[in-house]
Design a protein around this motif. Sequence first.
Motif, mmCIF file in Angstrom:
data_model
loop_
_atom_site.group_PDB
_atom_site.id
_atom_site.type_symbol
_atom_site.label_atom_id
_atom_site.label_comp_id
_atom_site.label_asym_id
_atom_site.label_seq_id
_atom_site.Cartn_x
_atom_site.Cartn_y
_atom_site.Cartn_z
ATOM 1 N N THR A 92 0.019 0.167 4.707
ATOM 2 C CA THR A 92 -0.811 -0.478 3.529
ATOM 3 C C THR A 92 -1.772 0.652 3.206
ATOM 4 O OG1 THR A 92 -2.133 -1.845 4.964
ATOM 5 C CG2 THR A 92 -0.063 -2.870 4.224
ATOM 6 N N CYS A 93 -1.482 1.809 3.214
ATOM 7 C CA CYS A 93 -2.438 2.635 2.906
ATOM 8 C C CYS A 93 -2.890 2.416 1.265
ATOM 9 C CB CYS A 93 -1.950 4.175 3.229
ATOM 10 S SG CYS A 93 -3.116 5.530 2.862
ATOM 11 N N ARG A 94 -4.078 2.544 1.263
ATOM 12 C CA ARG A 94 -4.839 2.020 -0.326
ATOM 13 C C ARG A 94 -5.294 3.316 -0.977
ATOM 14 N NH1 ARG A 94 -2.707 -2.614 -0.371
ATOM 15 N NH2 ARG A 94 -3.713 -4.071 1.253
ATOM 16 N N ARG B 140 -5.700 3.540 -4.954
ATOM 17 C CA ARG B 140 -5.261 2.481 -5.961
ATOM 18 C C ARG B 140 -6.192 1.383 -6.128
ATOM 19 N NH1 ARG B 140 -0.553 3.574 -2.646
ATOM 20 N NH2 ARG B 140 -1.274 1.824 -1.299
ATOM 21 N N ARG B 141 -6.224 1.147 -7.351
ATOM 22 C CA ARG B 141 -7.294 0.017 -7.966
ATOM 23 C C ARG B 141 -6.424 -0.887 -8.858
ATOM 24 N NH1 ARG B 141 -10.865 0.801 -4.741
ATOM 25 N NH2 ARG B 141 -12.327 -0.104 -5.830
ATOM 26 N N GLU C 67 -4.110 3.857 -10.335
ATOM 27 C CA GLU C 67 -4.679 4.797 -9.157
ATOM 28 C C GLU C 67 -5.904 5.430 -10.133
ATOM 29 O OE1 GLU C 67 -2.349 7.809 -6.418
ATOM 30 O OE2 GLU C 67 -2.371 8.487 -8.412
ATOM 31 N N PRO D 235 -12.060 0.023 -0.580
ATOM 32 C CA PRO D 235 -10.460 -0.396 -0.877
ATOM 33 C C PRO D 235 -10.230 -1.411 -1.517
ATOM 34 C CG PRO D 235 -11.123 -0.715 1.483
ATOM 35 C CD PRO D 235 -12.350 -0.215 0.921
ATOM 36 N N TRP D 236 -9.393 -1.363 -2.609
ATOM 37 C CA TRP D 236 -8.690 -2.576 -3.201
ATOM 38 C C TRP D 236 -7.735 -3.183 -2.388
ATOM 39 C CZ3 TRP D 236 -4.291 -3.454 -6.344
ATOM 40 C CH2 TRP D 236 -4.126 -4.403 -7.053
ATOM 41 N N VAL D 237 -7.965 -4.428 -1.829
ATOM 42 C CA VAL D 237 -7.072 -5.390 -0.959
ATOM 43 C C VAL D 237 -6.684 -6.323 -1.829
ATOM 44 C CG1 VAL D 237 -6.751 -6.471 1.232
ATOM 45 C CG2 VAL D 237 -8.553 -4.656 1.004
ATOM 46 N N ASP E 78 -7.514 -0.800 4.514
ATOM 47 C CA ASP E 78 -8.227 -2.141 4.187
ATOM 48 C C ASP E 78 -9.664 -2.101 4.600
ATOM 49 O OD1 ASP E 78 -5.607 -2.639 3.252
ATOM 50 O OD2 ASP E 78 -5.606 -4.646 4.119
#
Length: 322
Positions: free
Chosen positions: A259-261, A135-136, A140, A187-189, A286
Motif C-alpha cells: 500500500t505504498c503511498r 498519491r493525493r 499524484e 501520506p494520504w490514507v 501509511d
Amino acid sequence: MTTVVRVRPATPATQEVPVPRQVTLSLGELVLAARLAGDVPLPLRTDGAPGPDDRMVERLDGRGDDPGPVPDSRAAQRMVAAELRRADDTGPGGARARLGELGVLDGDELDSGLAGALHVLAGGALSLVLDVAARRRVGEVRLRAWFGVTSGLVTRLTLRDLTDLDVAWYDPRRWVGELTRAVDLDPWVPEAAPLVLPDHVSLPSELLAGATKAARDQRPDLLPAMAAGHVGNVRMGDARGVRPADTEEVVALLRTLTTCRGRLRLLTTRRDRREDPGVASWLLLDDGWHELRPGRAATSVLRRRDARDLGLLTLPLVEGVQ
C-alpha cells in the motif's frame, strides 16, 4: 540531443552571489537567462523535439522514471516548443520583457545572482537530483529538483508543474531545512486506519519483489503462501532489538508494503567521481517515510525515517564541498 554539462572556471558572479533568493520562471525565461549567463547548460532537455530520448517531455507528461498514466505527449511537446519560442520573443510579452519585470535583467546584463546561481547549477562540485512522487486525493503530486553545490552556495532548480520552474540559491547552512520542506509529506490514507510498519525490517529481496508484483497483478491472495515460504527469513523490531517474524506478521508486513503511498529518490554525484554516485531511496507508507536499502545476502532493509533525516544524512557531503 541531451544537454551535456560543461564545467566553467569560477567567475566573479559565482564567488559573490547575494543569498538567499528565489525566482519563478517559465521554461522560455529560464532558457533565455541561461543563454545570457554565457550559454550555461541546463540539466534538462529543452529542445521540445519528439523522440525516444525526449526526457524533458517525459518529465512534463508524467512518464519519467516512474511509469504511470501518460497524458498526450504531443501536447507537452507543443507546450515546450511554444515556451522556447518565447525565449526568442523580444516583444512586450516575451521572455526578455518578463525577466526585466522580475528585476533580473537590465538591457543585456543578467542579474549577477541569477547568473552565478546558474553556473553553480551546471558546474558545482556536487550535483544532486531529487524525485518525489506521492498519491493525493486530487491525484499524484510530483516534484523534481536539481541541485548544484559549491563552496558557500547551493542552487536549486525545481520543476513544479507544466510551465513554471523555481530557481533558488542559498547558503549551505540552510540545506537541511530546505530539503526537509521538499519531502515533508503526510501520506494520504483513504478511508482506513494507518498501517504501522516496525522501525526496522529485513526481508529477502525476492519476497519484496514478489509481493510488489502480486499487488500490481491484483493478487493479494498469493501473499500468505509467499509469507509461509519465508518464515524465519524476515526480521523486524526497533532500537531495542530485532526478532524473526511469524507467518501472520509477515503477511501483515507484505500487505503494508503493497500500500505504498509514494516514493522519493535522491541521486548524489561528485563531479570528480561521476563513476560512483550515491542513491537514497525512500518509500512513503501509511505511517510516514521508510528508507529502503540493500542488506546482506540478497535482503532488503527498511528503516523508519523522519523527513528531516534526508537533509541530515546528506549534510556532510554539502558541507564538505571546497
